[in-house]
Design a protein around this motif. Structure first.
Motif, PDB file in Angstrom:
ATOM      1  N   HIS A 115       0.834  -0.976   0.022  1.00  0.00           N
ATOM      2  CA  HIS A 115      -0.060   0.628  -0.228  1.00  0.00           C
ATOM      3  C   HIS A 115       0.882   1.029  -0.056  1.00  0.00           C
ATOM      4  O   HIS A 115       1.729   1.096   0.601  1.00  0.00           O
ATOM      5  N   PRO A 116       1.233   2.599  -0.505  1.00  0.00           N
ATOM      6  CA  PRO A 116       1.508   3.509  -0.735  1.00  0.00           C
ATOM      7  C   PRO A 116       1.635   3.781   0.476  1.00  0.00           C
ATOM      8  O   PRO A 116       2.756   4.640   0.920  1.00  0.00           O
ATOM      9  N   GLN A 117       0.707   3.807   1.732  1.00  0.00           N
ATOM     10  CA  GLN A 117       1.601   4.012   2.456  1.00  0.00           C
ATOM     11  C   GLN A 117       1.862   3.385   3.620  1.00  0.00           C
ATOM     12  O   GLN A 117       1.745   3.976   4.647  1.00  0.00           O
ATOM     13  N   ILE A 118       2.514   2.289   3.417  1.00  0.00           N
ATOM     14  CA  ILE A 118       3.688   0.993   3.629  1.00  0.00           C
ATOM     15  C   ILE A 118       4.498   1.246   2.662  1.00  0.00           C
ATOM     16  O   ILE A 118       4.367   0.681   1.832  1.00  0.00           O
ATOM     17  N   PRO A 119       6.293   1.740   4.120  1.00  0.00           N
ATOM     18  CA  PRO A 119       7.337   1.379   3.723  1.00  0.00           C
ATOM     19  C   PRO A 119       7.301   0.318   2.469  1.00  0.00           C
ATOM     20  O   PRO A 119       7.623  -0.780   2.726  1.00  0.00           O
TER      21      PRO A 119
END
Length: 218
Positions: A115-119
């Motif tokens: 996910h874009p919010q998970i590095p």
């Protein structure tokens, strides 16, 4: 070469007395897989691929055991097992080296997007003896190489079945076995494996399920 599949993403390879273990994680029988190993390859830092306490113990107990992993993993383990620091090696994509009598090539570079919010973390796929390919958590296809034995990540938070099937089609290895199946129940496993087996066969890949601790010659 003898290939033994353990739960989820862990695989043990044996050849002419050499023992190599890939991704001994917390979902797997890590201590059992590591027993007698001469080398360990870790694709990335996530716990289902790296059981840090088990790996550190193995490095401390066996002064000849060597480990190869992305720099972040290697640095972490050097801190956890300082006495073994000189036996813990960082690997970059495009590397070639030998471990436990096996020829290793590395591919990829980063974990598939969850996910874009998970590095996004580093991820290295390993090709062993121009035969067995373990991609870790990615669908990176090795370039310039014909893979003989593909380890297929069947299910993950970062994938969907269409991508799994396309990965098998893209690699077109003669044979394939599952990894990264620890999150599936029997119903889900049957559905995904059915797609991989049926469609993969159209492109020359024979898919077979391996039970935990089951071995096969490749």
């Amino acid at each position: 070469m003898k290939l033994t599949k353990y739960t989820h993403a862990c695989v043990r390879l044996e050849k002419e007395g050499g023992v190599l273990v890939l991704d001994p994680g917390t979902f797997s029988e890590s201590a059992e897989a590591l027993a007698g190993a001469q080398a360990v390859l870790v694709t990335h830092e996530h716990a289902d691929h790296l059981d840090t306490p088990a790996v550190v113990k193995a490095l401390q107990d066996d002064k000849d055991l060597v480990l190869y992993a992305p720099e972040g993993v290697a640095g972490q383990l050097r801190g956890e097992a300082p006495a073994a620091a000189d036996r813990i090696h960082a690997v970059e994509p495009g590397s070639t080296f030998q471990a436990a009598g096996f020829d290793i090539r590395s591919f990829g570079g980063q974990h598939a997007l969850i996910h874009p919010q998970i590095p996004v973390v580093a991820n290295i796929g390993f090709l062993v003896d121009n035969n067995v390919y373990h991609p870790g958590d990615s669908f990176i296809i090795p370039d310039g190489i014909t893979v003989q034995t593909l380890l297929v990540p069947l299910h993950a938070p970062w994938s969907k079945s269409a991508e799994v099937v396309d990965f098998v089609i893209g690699v077109r290895a003669p044979r394939a076995f599952q990894i990264h199946d620890g999150l599936l129940n029997d119903n889900g496993l049957g559905i995904v494996e059915g797609h991989v087996k049926r469609i993969g066969a159209k492109y020359g890949t024979e898919y077979r399920h391996l039970a935990s601790r089951e071995s096969v010659e490749v």
